[in-house]
Scaffold this active site. Structure first.
Site, mmCIF file in Angstrom:
data_model
loop_
_atom_site.group_PDB
_atom_site.id
_atom_site.type_symbol
_atom_site.label_atom_id
_atom_site.label_comp_id
_atom_site.label_asym_id
_atom_site.label_seq_id
_atom_site.Cartn_x
_atom_site.Cartn_y
_atom_site.Cartn_z
ATOM 1 C CG ASP A 229 -66.020 22.185 30.382
ATOM 2 O OD1 ASP A 229 -66.866 22.598 30.779
ATOM 3 O OD2 ASP A 229 -64.862 22.259 31.181
HETATM 4 C C1 BGC Z 1 -67.980 21.758 33.603
HETATM 5 C C2 BGC Z 1 -68.055 21.214 33.449
HETATM 6 C C3 BGC Z 1 -69.753 21.034 33.102
HETATM 7 C C4 BGC Z 1 -70.295 22.139 31.978
HETATM 8 C C5 BGC Z 1 -71.869 22.572 31.844
HETATM 9 C C6 BGC Z 1 -68.418 23.322 33.328
HETATM 10 O O1 BGC Z 1 -67.735 24.562 33.927
HETATM 11 O O2 BGC Z 1 -66.695 22.477 34.380
HETATM 12 O O3 BGC Z 1 -68.244 19.770 34.603
HETATM 13 O O4 BGC Z 1 -70.977 19.575 32.451
HETATM 14 O O5 BGC Z 1 -69.768 23.712 32.887
HETATM 15 O O6 BGC Z 1 -72.050 23.022 32.661
#
Ligand code: BGC
Length: 747
Positions: A229
């Site tokens: 993530d």
């Molecule tokens: C989120 C993800 C997301 C990523 C990119 C993170 O804060 O948890 O779901 O894909 O950011 O934006």
């Protein structure tokens, strides 16, 4: 791309570099080696492709795109074909925007209705979440782009999400929280898996070898890429050793330096690094091979968004035919959300809508408007309410558009209450008191309390319906579309009824999942608690009858299959769709299990008077729970209930099937085993039964009692070794007995 050849040419530094992104959204390009950069973009309810400054919270601009209904809505369609169509459309949009990987869907289980991201997740039920997720992923990937399922695993709250530890027992982990990921990995072969920020049982997901390698790759056969993530990396070398391939976002040399240092000091071997390099390059290769030139068609996407919203809405209540409304009749549309509906969630899934509709603009002749409340208001505004009441009273019916303001739920934080703003609750109560035909249309990402539920005539739950909010709401209200959604989660009476209530969001960055497998309806049913609306519930403008449940056998065994078929008939006056749900009710056994669990579902479309036969095939897994002693799914021998119905609390047909397990549990008996434990196993009862009977008879005689059951229950608590202490058997006899019991177990 010849990956082997490329890897041979790569320097150690390049190998380290390829494991981090080139910038916020791209992998790193290596011109010398013919490796291009490919792009990833948030989903799953639409593309959030950012050109300029990137961010992971949806704060900066992104290109205009279609905002589809959020996953909470899509799941309520219980329609895997529809999820597949949606996935394919998202795949086309990715191609049109030159995006190689869609960051979604989110497969986390809705452990608590307070989780700020519940709108982005499918369900409290692992089978539904897995099937809907698999369908969406298949759809996306059918277009030559990849899908990245997330957030693996146990990211079930936003509070402390980057540091908190989800403490989950082995059975619950596999049976509830990992199960949707397992289904999607096995059925749909996603290109990528995103690891969660949080820890699971003490280890960050980004460094969790059990999750990222042993379970994901070794047990489930995952062959794609594991990506962090955004910002989830703690120790890069530990991550690579655990099975984490790509660090995002990139653009700095921090990860590269850490990897090179670890190679130097022996914390990482080149072989371990090579595995990650190969996974990242294979992903780039798939992206290059799948890439096509596609012209964007946002209008087609918008039409699909309307359709998905219509087919996902859940009619929670409809008394005296309050809905559908008559075209042209005087109707009051009330509330800020009637002209500016809440239609999507906040955070990284936030889409820059190219086109939107709102209910008031779509309303037919005869509709008048009153504001009733301001979205920003918490407290009731008497003047606005009085005006709305007057407008409602003068009309044939009133439709209040209400729900949760954006500030109430988003990525990054959890809710603390299930209540809607008092301004909206007071308005609904006042309108309902003045107008018997009051309809509430809800726009919210997750369950709310409804103190007015008994006082209004109809409630239509639309969740966050995306760009088509207005068109879909109006076509459903006026019966141009017939509601067919079912709740993918329980709406409890009150927050404190929820099974995670006392352990959400945890303390000291530690959340213990003490309710175990009893999540959602599994808990409410076991506790026989009243709920506002149960899992699987949803009405239609027509009615359906269920009949003639037939099983193709009355018994089956491990490795075998069972087919269950039944007839559904549309008994009402208009065409409609019904979600047929099959639950399995396990027998009482060694482990405490839910009263019933959803195992199969199907959505069928029927004209008035039309019937169809619906068939489901069950295997042993459908009867199983996860047995920690076996570290595997397992079903005990016994009689299993097959229950078919229109919701988890509206079972219409029942049958029973006998199941025979061919495995037994590896239970080792010792001097500390209780007589109850021994007598609970068939082998134990066979070996020890006669001795136990004699003990019971002796004890009754001594006490002059004729209570057989009571005496048995009392004696059952004794441990084996105590029989020596009580002078009933000698030490050697004890050893012999234990050996005999353990031998009988393995026979
Ligand atoms: C989120 C993800 C997301 C990523 C990119 C993170 O804060 O948890 O779901 O894909 O950011 O934006």
């Amino acid at each position: 791309m010849d990956i082997k050849e490329i890897m041979e040419q790569m320097t150690l530094e390049e190998k380290a570099e390829v494991c981090s992104g080139g910038d916020f959204w791209h992998t790193r390009a290596f011109e010398r080696l013919g490796v291009p950069a490919v792009m990833m973009t948030d989903g799953p309810s639409g593309l959030r492709k950012q050109g300029g400054t990137g961010d992971h919270l949806g704060m900066q601009e992104s290109v205009p795109a279609v905002c589809f209904p959020s996953s909470a809505a899509v799941a309520s369609s219980f329609d895997t074909a529809l999820a597949g169509e949606l996935g394919a459309e998202l795949g086309e949009e990715c191609q049109a925007e030159d995006v190689a990987l869609l960051l979604g869907p989110g497969l986390n289980i809705k452990r608590s209705p307070l989780c700020g991201r519940d709108f982005e997740y499918y369900s409290e039920d692992p089978v539904l979440a897995g099937e809907m997720g698999a369908a969406l992923v298949r759809g996306v990937q059918s277009r030559g782009v990849g899908s990245c399922i997330k957030h693996f695993a146990c990211n079930n709250q936003e509070t402390g999400r980057m540091v908190s530890d989800s403490v989950v027992d082995e059975r619950t982990l596999h049976e509830v929280y990992l199960a949707p990921f397992e289904t999607v990995v096995k059925q749909a072969r996603p290109w990528a898996v995103m690891c969660a920020y949080n820890k699971v049982n003490g280890t960050y997901c980004a460094e969790n070898r059990l999750l990222l390698t042993e379970i994901l790759r070794d047990d489930w056969g995952f062959e794609g890429m594991v990506v962090t993530d955004w910002g989830a990396v703690k120790n890069r070398a530990l991550g690579i050793r655990a099975g984490l391939d790509l660090e995002m976002p990139g653009g700095t040399d921090r990860g590269t330096k850490q990897i090179l240092a670890a190679l130097e000091d022996g914390g990482l071997t080149e072989g371990e690094l090579d595995l990650a390099v190969e996974n990242v390059l294979s992903f780039v290769e798939k992206a290059v091979a799948g890439s096509r030139t596609v012209a964007p068609d946002l209008e087609r996407g918008y039409r699909l968004a309307v359709q998905v919203a219509e087919r996902s809405a859940v009619l929670l209540k409809n008394e005296d035919g309050a809905l559908p409304l008559a075209e042209g009749a005087p109707v009051a549309f009330i509330g800020d959300f009637a002209r500016d509906p809440r239609y999507q969630g906040g955070g990284s899934s936030h889409v820059n809508s190219a086109k939107r509709s709102n209910p008031l603009d779509e309303a037919p002749a005869g509709v008048v408007f009153a504001q009733g409340y301001r979205e920003a208001d918490e407290e009731p505004d008497r003047a606005l309410i009085d005006e709305a009441v007057a407008v409602a009273r003068a009309a044939d019916a009133a439709v209040v558009f209400a729900g949760l303001p954006e500030r109430y739920e988003s990525e990054g934080f959890d809710r603390t209450t299930l209540d809607m703003p008092a301004a909206q609750n007071a308005l609904i109560a006042a309108v309902a008191a003045a107008q018997p035909r009051t309809v509430v249309v809800l726009l919210n990402g997750a369950p709310v309390t409804m103190p007015w539920a008994d006082d209004v005539a109809a409630i239509l739950e639309m969740y966050l319906p995306g760009d088509g909010a207005g068109e879909a709401a109006v076509s459903l209200l006026y019966g141009r579309a017939n509601p067919s959604g079912k709740l993918a989660e329980t709406f409890p009476m009150k927050l404190s009824d929820n099974p995670s209530y006392l352990n959400f969001p945890g303390e000291d960055d530690r959340t213990e999942y003490r309710e175990g497998v009893f999540v959602g309806y599994r808990y409410y049913d076991a506790k026989e608690l009243p709920v506002r609306y149960p899992f699987g519930h949803g009405l239609s403008y027509t009615t359906f009858a269920y009949s003639d449940l037939a099983l193709d056998a009355d018994a089956f065994t491990e490795g075998g299959e069972l087919t269950c078929a039944l007839t559904v008939t549309n008994t009402g006056a208009c065409a409609g769709e019904e979600v047929v749900q099959l639950y399995v009710a396990p027998p009482a056994g060694m482990r405490r299990r839910p009263v019933r669990e959803l195992k199969r579902f199907a959505k069928v479309a029927l004209e008035p008077g039309e019937s169809t036969r619906v068939a489901f095939t069950l295997d042993a897994r459908a009867l199983s729970y996860y047995e920690p002693l076996l570290h595997a799914f397992f079903a005990e021998s016994g009689a299993y209930g097959i229950e078919v119905g229109a919701s988890s609390r509206d079972i219409r047909l029942r049958a029973t099937v006998a199941f025979t397990a061919t495995r037994s549990l590896p239970r080792a008996f010792s001097a500390h085993s209780t007589l109850a434990d021994i007598m609970a196993t068939p082998a134990g009862a066979q070996v020890f039964g006669p001795v136990f009977d004699r003990m019971v008879a002796g004890a009754r005689e001594a006490a002059g009692s004729d209570d057989v059951e009571g005496t048995r229950a009392m004696l059952a608590g004794i441990q084996l070794s105590s029989l020596v202490g009580f002078g009933m058997i000698g030490e050697e006899q004890l050893d012999g007995l234990i050996a005999q019991l353990n031998a009988a177990q393995t026979e």
